[in-house]
Motif scaffolding. Structure first.
Motif, PDB file in Angstrom:
ATOM      1  N   TYR A 156     -49.162 -27.792  56.957  1.00 55.59           N
ATOM      2  CA  TYR A 156     -48.530 -29.231  57.120  1.00 55.59           C
ATOM      3  C   TYR A 156     -47.877 -29.561  55.826  1.00 55.59           C
ATOM      4  O   TYR A 156     -46.934 -30.760  56.047  1.00 55.59           O
ATOM      5  CB  TYR A 156     -49.705 -30.022  57.527  1.00 55.59           C
ATOM      6  CG  TYR A 156     -49.883 -29.882  58.996  1.00 55.59           C
ATOM      7  CD1 TYR A 156     -49.097 -30.273  60.024  1.00 55.59           C
ATOM      8  CD2 TYR A 156     -51.159 -29.233  59.335  1.00 55.59           C
ATOM      9  CE1 TYR A 156     -49.547 -29.876  61.389  1.00 55.59           C
ATOM     10  CE2 TYR A 156     -51.574 -28.867  60.789  1.00 55.59           C
ATOM     11  CZ  TYR A 156     -50.730 -29.392  61.704  1.00 55.59           C
ATOM     12  OH  TYR A 156     -51.090 -29.064  62.732  1.00 55.59           O
ATOM     13  N   THR A 157     -48.318 -29.127  54.651  1.00 54.18           N
ATOM     14  CA  THR A 157     -47.533 -29.663  53.481  1.00 54.18           C
ATOM     15  C   THR A 157     -46.087 -29.467  53.468  1.00 54.18           C
ATOM     16  O   THR A 157     -45.337 -30.278  53.055  1.00 54.18           O
ATOM     17  CB  THR A 157     -48.124 -28.800  52.165  1.00 54.18           C
ATOM     18  OG1 THR A 157     -49.643 -29.019  52.192  1.00 54.18           O
ATOM     19  CG2 THR A 157     -47.708 -29.279  51.015  1.00 54.18           C
ATOM     20  N   TYR A 158     -45.722 -28.234  54.042  1.00 53.85           N
ATOM     21  CA  TYR A 158     -44.313 -27.970  53.940  1.00 53.85           C
ATOM     22  C   TYR A 158     -43.336 -28.703  55.121  1.00 53.85           C
ATOM     23  O   TYR A 158     -42.326 -28.780  55.373  1.00 53.85           O
ATOM     24  CB  TYR A 158     -43.926 -26.652  54.164  1.00 53.85           C
ATOM     25  CG  TYR A 158     -44.789 -25.912  52.942  1.00 53.85           C
ATOM     26  CD1 TYR A 158     -44.030 -25.846  51.859  1.00 53.85           C
ATOM     27  CD2 TYR A 158     -45.767 -25.069  53.142  1.00 53.85           C
ATOM     28  CE1 TYR A 158     -44.464 -24.975  50.767  1.00 53.85           C
ATOM     29  CE2 TYR A 158     -46.382 -24.371  52.127  1.00 53.85           C
ATOM     30  CZ  TYR A 158     -45.686 -24.358  50.754  1.00 53.85           C
ATOM     31  OH  TYR A 158     -46.323 -23.658  49.945  1.00 53.85           O
ATOM     32  N   LEU A 159     -44.368 -29.355  56.198  1.00 55.56           N
ATOM     33  CA  LEU A 159     -43.640 -30.287  57.159  1.00 55.56           C
ATOM     34  C   LEU A 159     -43.898 -31.678  56.869  1.00 55.56           C
ATOM     35  O   LEU A 159     -43.733 -32.523  57.820  1.00 55.56           O
ATOM     36  CB  LEU A 159     -44.390 -30.009  58.498  1.00 55.56           C
ATOM     37  CG  LEU A 159     -44.463 -28.462  58.763  1.00 55.56           C
ATOM     38  CD1 LEU A 159     -45.362 -28.395  60.268  1.00 55.56           C
ATOM     39  CD2 LEU A 159     -43.000 -28.280  59.396  1.00 55.56           C
ATOM     40  N   ASP A 160     -44.146 -32.254  55.699  1.00 58.72           N
ATOM     41  CA  ASP A 160     -44.104 -33.252  55.086  1.00 58.72           C
ATOM     42  C   ASP A 160     -42.968 -34.233  55.039  1.00 58.72           C
ATOM     43  O   ASP A 160     -42.402 -34.684  53.983  1.00 58.72           O
ATOM     44  CB  ASP A 160     -45.243 -33.623  53.977  1.00 58.72           C
ATOM     45  CG  ASP A 160     -45.739 -34.964  53.393  1.00 58.72           C
ATOM     46  OD1 ASP A 160     -45.759 -35.820  54.482  1.00 58.72           O
ATOM     47  OD2 ASP A 160     -46.161 -34.897  52.386  1.00 58.72           O
ATOM     48  N   PHE A 161     -42.160 -34.211  55.927  1.00 63.70           N
ATOM     49  CA  PHE A 161     -40.795 -34.734  55.897  1.00 63.70           C
ATOM     50  C   PHE A 161     -40.525 -36.117  55.760  1.00 63.70           C
ATOM     51  O   PHE A 161     -39.705 -36.524  54.966  1.00 63.70           O
ATOM     52  CB  PHE A 161     -39.921 -34.454  57.306  1.00 63.70           C
ATOM     53  CG  PHE A 161     -40.052 -32.914  57.644  1.00 63.70           C
ATOM     54  CD1 PHE A 161     -39.617 -31.942  56.695  1.00 63.70           C
ATOM     55  CD2 PHE A 161     -40.418 -32.499  58.949  1.00 63.70           C
ATOM     56  CE1 PHE A 161     -39.707 -30.507  57.040  1.00 63.70           C
ATOM     57  CE2 PHE A 161     -40.221 -31.133  59.504  1.00 63.70           C
ATOM     58  CZ  PHE A 161     -39.958 -30.184  58.301  1.00 63.70           C
ATOM     59  N   ALA A 162     -41.502 -37.098  56.476  1.00 61.27           N
ATOM     60  CA  ALA A 162     -41.095 -38.495  56.344  1.00 61.27           C
ATOM     61  C   ALA A 162     -41.058 -38.995  54.701  1.00 61.27           C
ATOM     62  O   ALA A 162     -40.195 -39.886  54.652  1.00 61.27           O
ATOM     63  CB  ALA A 162     -42.332 -39.146  57.277  1.00 61.27           C
ATOM     64  N   PRO A 163     -42.094 -38.698  53.986  1.00 55.18           N
ATOM     65  CA  PRO A 163     -42.266 -39.176  52.612  1.00 55.18           C
ATOM     66  C   PRO A 163     -41.123 -38.787  51.847  1.00 55.18           C
ATOM     67  O   PRO A 163     -40.509 -39.426  51.158  1.00 55.18           O
ATOM     68  CB  PRO A 163     -43.546 -38.794  52.147  1.00 55.18           C
ATOM     69  CG  PRO A 163     -44.449 -38.304  53.219  1.00 55.18           C
ATOM     70  CD  PRO A 163     -43.558 -38.118  54.496  1.00 55.18           C
ATOM     71  N   ASN A 164     -40.676 -37.274  51.958  1.00 52.18           N
ATOM     72  CA  ASN A 164     -39.555 -36.889  51.343  1.00 52.18           C
ATOM     73  C   ASN A 164     -38.042 -37.618  51.667  1.00 52.18           C
ATOM     74  O   ASN A 164     -37.353 -37.721  50.968  1.00 52.18           O
ATOM     75  CB  ASN A 164     -39.461 -35.258  51.656  1.00 52.18           C
ATOM     76  CG  ASN A 164     -40.588 -34.677  50.964  1.00 52.18           C
ATOM     77  OD1 ASN A 164     -41.012 -35.041  50.114  1.00 52.18           O
ATOM     78  ND2 ASN A 164     -41.144 -33.507  51.420  1.00 52.18           N
ATOM     79  N   TYR A 165     -38.246 -37.769  53.028  1.00 51.79           N
ATOM     80  CA  TYR A 165     -37.115 -38.362  53.429  1.00 51.79           C
ATOM     81  C   TYR A 165     -36.784 -39.820  52.975  1.00 51.79           C
ATOM     82  O   TYR A 165     -35.612 -40.301  52.419  1.00 51.79           O
ATOM     83  CB  TYR A 165     -36.923 -38.406  55.031  1.00 51.79           C
ATOM     84  CG  TYR A 165     -35.883 -39.398  55.660  1.00 51.79           C
ATOM     85  CD1 TYR A 165     -34.630 -38.689  55.738  1.00 51.79           C
ATOM     86  CD2 TYR A 165     -36.129 -40.387  56.623  1.00 51.79           C
ATOM     87  CE1 TYR A 165     -33.464 -39.396  56.409  1.00 51.79           C
ATOM     88  CE2 TYR A 165     -35.236 -41.138  56.999  1.00 51.79           C
ATOM     89  CZ  TYR A 165     -33.741 -40.814  57.067  1.00 51.79           C
ATOM     90  OH  TYR A 165     -32.933 -41.247  57.384  1.00 51.79           O
ATOM     91  N   ILE A 166     -37.859 -40.606  52.970  1.00 51.68           N
ATOM     92  CA  ILE A 166     -37.841 -41.890  52.499  1.00 51.68           C
ATOM     93  C   ILE A 166     -37.514 -41.835  50.835  1.00 51.68           C
ATOM     94  O   ILE A 166     -36.742 -42.690  50.527  1.00 51.68           O
ATOM     95  CB  ILE A 166     -38.928 -42.737  52.799  1.00 51.68           C
ATOM     96  CG1 ILE A 166     -39.214 -43.043  54.207  1.00 51.68           C
ATOM     97  CG2 ILE A 166     -39.200 -44.141  52.275  1.00 51.68           C
ATOM     98  CD1 ILE A 166     -38.015 -43.788  55.063  1.00 51.68           C
TER      99      ILE A 166
END
Length: 212
Positions: A156-166
């Protein structure tokens, strides 16, 4: 220090959600530290947020580029989009309250970003790449609720899109000075008490840094 709180939850009136809890805990701290100041709350799902579609923003931008007149409906949408942009730029502290939907922020949050990520307004293009224009002590705080846990160094760490997107949009592209994150995570796999205890600890650290 003007603060804009953007609630991106479709069910923003549901006071039992984890997102609502994060928002209320933030507001409690804000009122305690700034008792004589008001902040602006924008509930995205009760507002008209123009979208990039042919009969909305895309068509409006094309007409504006060609110096063509807008219809009454288009002019209203253009005015709403401009109002969102001006409101955004007038607040140096941005708080985003959001649940995780399909591993990212909600669709209305993406629509909102399409109205404030505007060339020559919040960033500009150069020969060596884009440059952020929101670098005058702007900071963003993401209050994020998620069913899974994203900090265990697993799949799931590699699916942590939302914080990286913001973080990417606000800090890397628009030039915000800082990005802060408070999580209520594991809501589907942990007890409410455990989730909120960890979230409270995160907020205790993030809040003073956000307003330093």
């Amino acid at each position: 220090m003007k603060t804009l709180l953007i609630n991106a939850h479709p069910d923003f009136n549901n006071k039992t959600s984890y997102s609502a809890y994060l928002q209320e805990k933030f507001l409690d701290k804000y009122r305690a530290q700034f008792p004589h100041q008001d902040l602006t709350i924008l509930n995205l799902y009760e507002e008209t947020i123009p979208r990039i579609e042919q009969d909305e923003l895309l068509g409006i931008w094309q007409k504006q580029a060609d110096n063509l007149p807008l219809t009454e409906s288009e002019a209203s949408l253009a005015q709403q989009s401009q109002a969102l942009l001006e409101q955004f730029k007038a607040h140096h502290r941005i708080v985003i309250v959001s649940p995780l939907h399909n591993f990212n922020v909600t669709s209305r949050m993406k629509d909102y970003i399409d109205n404030i990520l505007i060339a020559r307004e919040t960033f500009r293009y150069t020969e060596s790449g884009s440059v952020g224009l929101m670098s005058d002590d702007y900071q963003v705080l993401l209050l994020l609720a998620s069913g899974s846990i994203y900090t265990n160094q697993d799949r799931y760490t590699y699916l942590d899109f939302a914080p990286n997107y913001i973080r990417g949009i606000f800090q890397e592209i628009m030039g915000f000075d800082a990005f802060h994150l408070v999580r209520a995570q594991g809501t589907s796999v942990r007890s409410r008490e455990e989730v909120l205890s960890e979230a409270n600890a995160d907020l205790e650290k993030a809040f003073p840094a956000f307003y330093q």
